[in-house]
Design a protein around this motif. Structure first.
Motif, PDB file in Angstrom:
ATOM      1  N   ALA B 215      74.636 -17.436  37.709  1.00  0.00           N
ATOM      2  CA  ALA B 215      74.907 -18.099  38.984  1.00  0.00           C
ATOM      3  C   ALA B 215      73.600 -18.663  39.547  1.00  0.00           C
ATOM      4  O   ALA B 215      73.480 -19.854  39.752  1.00  0.00           O
ATOM      5  CB  ALA B 215      75.538 -17.127  39.972  1.00  0.00           C
ATOM      6  N   PHE B 216      72.615 -17.802  39.759  1.00  0.00           N
ATOM      7  CA  PHE B 216      71.271 -18.280  40.106  1.00  0.00           C
ATOM      8  C   PHE B 216      70.224 -17.206  39.842  1.00  0.00           C
ATOM      9  O   PHE B 216      70.558 -16.050  39.607  1.00  0.00           O
ATOM     10  CB  PHE B 216      71.178 -18.839  41.533  1.00  0.00           C
ATOM     11  CG  PHE B 216      71.524 -17.867  42.633  1.00  0.00           C
ATOM     12  CD1 PHE B 216      72.839 -17.518  42.906  1.00  0.00           C
ATOM     13  CD2 PHE B 216      70.527 -17.340  43.435  1.00  0.00           C
ATOM     14  CE1 PHE B 216      73.154 -16.645  43.933  1.00  0.00           C
ATOM     15  CE2 PHE B 216      70.836 -16.464  44.472  1.00  0.00           C
ATOM     16  CZ  PHE B 216      72.149 -16.117  44.715  1.00  0.00           C
ATOM     17  N   SER B 234      76.945  -7.139  53.027  1.00  0.00           N
ATOM     18  CA  SER B 234      75.953  -8.083  53.551  1.00  0.00           C
ATOM     19  C   SER B 234      75.420  -9.007  52.461  1.00  0.00           C
ATOM     20  O   SER B 234      74.730  -9.970  52.760  1.00  0.00           O
ATOM     21  CB  SER B 234      74.786  -7.316  54.182  1.00  0.00           C
ATOM     22  OG  SER B 234      74.141  -6.542  53.190  1.00  0.00           O
ATOM     23  N   GLY B 235      75.727  -8.709  51.199  1.00  0.00           N
ATOM     24  CA  GLY B 235      75.175  -9.498  50.102  1.00  0.00           C
ATOM     25  C   GLY B 235      73.679  -9.313  49.937  1.00  0.00           C
ATOM     26  O   GLY B 235      73.003 -10.106  49.299  1.00  0.00           O
ATOM     27  N   HIS B 252      73.862 -14.608  48.498  1.00  0.00           N
ATOM     28  CA  HIS B 252      74.566 -15.835  48.894  1.00  0.00           C
ATOM     29  C   HIS B 252      73.628 -17.005  48.647  1.00  0.00           C
ATOM     30  O   HIS B 252      72.644 -17.183  49.371  1.00  0.00           O
ATOM     31  CB  HIS B 252      74.986 -15.765  50.366  1.00  0.00           C
ATOM     32  CG  HIS B 252      75.831 -14.570  50.680  1.00  0.00           C
ATOM     33  ND1 HIS B 252      77.011 -14.308  50.018  1.00  0.00           N
ATOM     34  CD2 HIS B 252      75.658 -13.563  51.569  1.00  0.00           C
ATOM     35  CE1 HIS B 252      77.526 -13.176  50.491  1.00  0.00           C
ATOM     36  NE2 HIS B 252      76.727 -12.705  51.426  1.00  0.00           N
ATOM     37  N   LYS B 253      73.982 -17.822  47.654  1.00  0.00           N
ATOM     38  CA  LYS B 253      73.067 -18.869  47.203  1.00  0.00           C
ATOM     39  C   LYS B 253      72.709 -19.828  48.335  1.00  0.00           C
ATOM     40  O   LYS B 253      71.573 -20.259  48.489  1.00  0.00           O
ATOM     41  CB  LYS B 253      73.687 -19.630  46.029  1.00  0.00           C
ATOM     42  CG  LYS B 253      72.704 -20.551  45.343  1.00  0.00           C
ATOM     43  CD  LYS B 253      73.236 -21.091  44.026  1.00  0.00           C
ATOM     44  CE  LYS B 253      74.364 -22.060  44.252  1.00  0.00           C
ATOM     45  NZ  LYS B 253      74.968 -22.489  42.975  1.00  0.00           N
ATOM     46  N   LEU B 289      64.077 -13.334  50.768  1.00  0.00           N
ATOM     47  CA  LEU B 289      64.088 -13.339  52.233  1.00  0.00           C
ATOM     48  C   LEU B 289      62.762 -12.775  52.739  1.00  0.00           C
ATOM     49  O   LEU B 289      62.218 -13.226  53.729  1.00  0.00           O
ATOM     50  CB  LEU B 289      65.243 -12.483  52.761  1.00  0.00           C
ATOM     51  CG  LEU B 289      66.662 -12.962  52.437  1.00  0.00           C
ATOM     52  CD1 LEU B 289      67.683 -11.908  52.849  1.00  0.00           C
ATOM     53  CD2 LEU B 289      66.951 -14.287  53.122  1.00  0.00           C
ATOM     54  N   ALA B 290      62.254 -11.774  52.020  1.00  0.00           N
ATOM     55  CA  ALA B 290      60.950 -11.190  52.361  1.00  0.00           C
ATOM     56  C   ALA B 290      60.446 -10.361  51.202  1.00  0.00           C
ATOM     57  O   ALA B 290      61.232  -9.843  50.406  1.00  0.00           O
ATOM     58  CB  ALA B 290      61.064 -10.310  53.603  1.00  0.00           C
ATOM     59  N   LEU B 291      59.130 -10.263  51.096  1.00  0.00           N
ATOM     60  CA  LEU B 291      58.500  -9.307  50.180  1.00  0.00           C
ATOM     61  C   LEU B 291      57.723  -8.352  51.074  1.00  0.00           C
ATOM     62  O   LEU B 291      56.766  -8.754  51.744  1.00  0.00           O
ATOM     63  CB  LEU B 291      57.577 -10.022  49.192  1.00  0.00           C
ATOM     64  CG  LEU B 291      58.285 -10.936  48.192  1.00  0.00           C
ATOM     65  CD1 LEU B 291      57.280 -11.811  47.456  1.00  0.00           C
ATOM     66  CD2 LEU B 291      59.105 -10.129  47.194  1.00  0.00           C
TER      67      LEU B 291
END
Ligand code: MG
Lengths: 379, 493
Positions: B215-216, B234-235, B252-253, B289-291
């Motif tokens: 998918a990705f 929440s994915g 969520h792509k 989203l964050a590291l």
């Protein structure tokens, strides 16, 4: 009457000095021949090994999983060492009278940025020679030392640079900053000890008239000092002033290995005549302690590089001895040395036991290389 | 003991939450049972007594806790060993004994199995999607392997689907962790520094065949991604990397940030690039989203809090368990760290035990430590679980008991623990700071590798290291490892 025992300083109980390696946690199987040399990468996740089977192998340290196998040639790999630093990941491997530089493409920390930086480090010297409009003047002064590409078959596997010197290289040691490294080829006579400048692809021979057969060498971590061990003594040279500073007398008949404490003021020395010596460089040219724990030759010694008060040796009797060694800044107080644990597991093969040992950069874990064809992780 | 304690002996049926007080003659029977000569006889007598009291149709084996400790000797020995005087009030609890699973199945693999997950009616992925239609024939086992492939199996050892290989949209390094995000979505993490999201589709034919399609791909980590955790509703995906960071990602792509271009294979200078870009489908690429920075060594395990999915936990070789507030992601990731708890050893695996408000962590020092994650808590390590002979690299909570825990180790074994009870650590033993002072728990039973049957034990679990494990109510304890086997252990029906 005074009990003489009561005058001896009380040694701490080994149990109170934990953590230190006690247990074999992984066996690295695959080499077809004695494993001569091992090195844990600067990130502490990958083990590199070189063996008599002519291969260099890379392993996931915690699981013992082989990630890559590079066949350098038919000659034994006598030494593998990582270039210090995390910006680039480069492994040097000695095979016969050649030193190869590998960028291991399959290891997980080889990001595109690290790979580029690693290529730059290895390739800069080619540019340097061209930039001077000269065909590598440094190596012309020393016929037999040439820097070149190793050929497409090796280049595809990430082996990107080859240095040819005069005799079989047994030891590679890097300076802490990764710009200089030294090679020791004991049978090389006036060419035995060479110091190389990676960015310039340049080889120098500062010790042409060395008394005795050179065995191994190391750089001081912060001062411009260079330590060369011959069979019986360890000479300390000041590289900037090009003079001998001191000659240590460990009292051994044949030195095999040396390693400096990261503080730079204490040196451990291993010898084929079964013993290991601790030198306090401020104290004397004679050893502060001589440790006899083995029934066969001591082949390698290593101090923990990450600040843990630990050091270890490797012996042909098939065992390694782990010691506590605490260095104090106080000039009045000497180092505390306590034997902690004997690591047993390697099989003695044709009278050869453990050939090399290295520490994890942070954890109290060490890795050993055996004549039995395996490496072992101890935690 | 008879006079002072009779009235105070209380029994609690912990699983059902049912509490019972005893009749006088039943207490007499109980005392007789408690003072039975041998430990075996005593346990049998107690079990029979409890079964008759409960009027169970089928006798159930029980274990007994006295003042919170498992009774494994005669009562006399127990009282002496624990320094309990006869005058003291005893609190007696009985619990259903954990039984060693007797049925096993093994699935041969092509290479080392690094990670496993399950899909059943009671597994998280099915519960999140409220998919109640997963009967026995639709139960699935997901495996990740060092050969770089993700596989799905049915519970009859049959391969249902395999992910694309390198060059066809697959991983370019060994797979280290796999999870079902939903019955139709898989997530995998790899030595190749990526996390990949896969669509999983099953045919309605019988026997079922299925496809795993890319998918990705998620880029952001600078080194191997060794473990992941997923939260379906929440994915969200959490990742543990040897680059010292904890990754927070979305499955969520459309809402995933762009991939950092300097980490994409297209920026690789090596010849590897030519090999990789040859043919193969183009798979979309995204970023984190964050590291989350904070750990000082490789991060080895991540988990969502099952009760508060905005709370995450991570463990690292830097000896710490860290608690993260995911509400701070992605706006203020620097403020996400809530607390850090340090123990004496590198940590390699994590499992939240919400009923106990503790987090279990596996160590490289052959133990499991139960850590109180709260910064203010007086004691970091509540209990130490001892018995493994090598690193503990995977943990799973019992699907039926909040006190049950399974641990998988490089020693080639899975151990099952009831974390109640425990004895005071012997001074000077394998003591290290906090761990040495707490209570030590021993395992209830051990599951060796089937592949080792009849073979001599090898040092350091060579050849049989267990690398991944999952525990499901319907399927049982599923584990995989260096023996290239998936092994299922379950209780007989
Ligand atoms: Mg001193």
């Amino acid at each position: 009457d005074i009990d003489p025992e009561s005058l001896l300083p009380k040694l701490p109980n080994p149990e109170e000095l934990r953590p230190y390696p006690t247990t074999c946690a992984a066996v690295f199987s695959g080499h077809e021949g004695r494993v001569r040399s091992i090195a844990v990468d600067p990130t502490g996740t990958i083990l590199a090994s070189g063996a008599d089977d002519g291969t260099v192998r890379l392993w996931e340290l915690l699981t013992g999983r082989q990630l890559q196998r590079i066949r350098i040639g038919d000659e034994p790999i006598n030494a593998v060492r990582w270039r210090p630093g995390r910006d680039a990941l480069i492994l040097a491997a000695a095979s016969g009278n050649e030193v190869y530089f590998v960028i291991p493409l399959t290891i997980p920390n080889m990001t595109p940025a690290v790979e580029s930086a690693s290529r730059t480090v290895l390739d800069m010297g080619f540019g340097h020679a061209t930039g001077k409009g000269d065909t590598n003047s440094a190596s012309q002064k020393i016929p037999g030392s040439t820097w070149s590409r190793p050929g497409s078959k090796l280049e595809e596997q990430g082996v990107l640079l080859k240095i040819v010197v005069r005799a079989t290289v047994k030891v590679i040691c890097f300076h802490r900053r990764g710009e200089y490294f030294a090679t020791v080829a004991p049978s090389g006579q006036s060419h035995a000890v060479a110091i190389h400048t990676l960015s310039q692809h340049r080889t120098q021979l500062p010790f042409r008239k060395l008394k005795g057969l050179p065995q191994t060498a190391t750089f001081h971590p912060s001062k411009p000092l260079f330590f060369v061990a011959t069979q019986r003594s360890v000479r300390i040279y000041d590289l900037s002033r090009q003079q001998l500073v001191k000659s240590l007398q460990p009292g051994a008949k044949w030195i095999s290995s040396i390693d400096l404490h990261p503080g730079g003021d204490n040196l451990i020395v291993g010898a084929y005549d079964k013993r290991m010596m601790w030198h306090d460089l401020e104290l004397s040219i004679h050893p502060y302690r001589t440790l006899r724990f083995h029934t066969k030759a001591v082949r390698a010694v290593k101090v923990h590089p990450g600040g843990l008060p630990l050091f270890v040796d490797a012996s042909d009797d098939g065992t390694c001895q782990v010691y506590h060694g605490r260095v104090v800044d106080d000039l009045m107080e000497n180092a505390t040395i306590v034997p902690l644990k004997t690591l047993r597991g390697h099989k003695v093969t044709s009278q050869l036991g453990v050939l090399d040992v290295d520490w994890h950069p942070r954890n109290p874990w060490c890795v050993t290389a055996g004549a039995d064809g395996t490496c072992r992780l101890w935690t | 003991i008879l006079e002072s304690s009779l009235a105070d002996i209380k029994f609690a049926w912990t699983e059902a939450g049912l509490r019972e007080e005893f009749e006088a003659e039943e207490v007499a029977d109980l005392i007789q049972a408690l003072f039975a000569e041998s430990a075996d006889l005593k346990r049998y007598a107690l079990s029979t007594l409890v079964n008759s009291l409960l009027e169970s149709e089928k006798p159930v084996p029980f274990e007994f806790l006295i003042n919170g400790q498992f009774l494994r000797t005669t009562l006399d020995e127990f009282l002496t060993a624990n320094g309990i005087s006869a005058e003291t009030t005893l609190s007696v609890e009985y619990v259903r004994a954990l039984l060693p699973p007797t049925q096993t199945a093994t699935f041969p693999h092509d290479d080392w199995v690094s990670s496993v997950d399950v899909l059943s009616a009671t597994s998280p992925a099915a519960r999140w999607t409220r998919d109640a239609h997963i009967d026995g024939s639709r139960q699935r086992i997901l495996s990740g392997s060092y050969d770089g492939l993700v596989r799905v199996w049915n519970t009859s050892s049959e391969l249902v689907a395999t992910s694309p290989s390198l060059g066809n949209g697959g991983h370019t390094g060994g797979v280290k962790s796999v999870k079902f995000l939903s019955p139709t979505k898989l997530v995998s993490a790899s030595l190749d520094r990526t996390i990949r999201i896969w669509s999983y589709k099953e045919s309605t034919t019988s026997p079922a065949t299925a496809t795993i399609d890319p998918a990705f791909e998620l880029y952001g980590h600078q080194s191997s991604v060794d473990s992941i955790a997923v939260h379906g509703p929440s994915g969200r995906i959490l990742s543990a990397s040897s680059d010292h960071t904890v990754g927070v990602w979305t499955a969520h792509k459309s809402s995933a940030p762009e991939a950092p271009t300097d980490l994409l294979p297209s920026s690789l200078p090596s010849s590897k690039r030519r090999k990789l870009s040859r043919a193969g489908p183009t798979v979309p690429q995204r970023g984190p989203l964050a590291l989350l920075a904070g750990h000082a060594a490789p991060v080895t395990g991540v988990a969502f809090s099952p009760t508060a999915p905005n709370v995450a936990y991570s463990v690292s070789q830097d000896h710490t368990l860290r608690t993260w507030d995911l509400l701070a992601v992605p706006d203020a990731p620097n403020t996400a760290e809530v607390s850090s708890r340090m123990v004496a050893h590198p940590l390699l695996s994590v499992c939240v035990m919400p009923g106990l408000s503790l987090v279990a962590a596996g160590t490289s020092a052959r133990s499991v430590v139960l850590i109180d994650p709260r910064e203010g808590a007086a004691r970091v390590v509540a209990k130490t679980l001892k018995g493994h002979a090598n690193s503990v690299v995977a943990l799973a909570q019992s699907p039926v008991s909040e006190y049950g825990l399974a641990s998988a180790s490089h020693d080639g074994e899975v151990r099952v623990w009831d974390v109640r009870g425990g004895s005071i650590a012997v001074q000077g033993g394998d003591s290290q700071g906090d761990e040495g002072k707490g209570l030590v728990v021993e395992s209830v039973f051990t599951l060796p590798r089937e592949s080792m049957k009849g073979k001599p034990r090898k040092v350091a679990g060579e050849g049989v290291k267990v690398l991944g494990m999952a525990w499901d109510r319907d399927i049982g304890i599923v584990s995989g490892g260096e023996d290239k086997m998936i092994q299922i252990n379950r209780e007989a029906e």
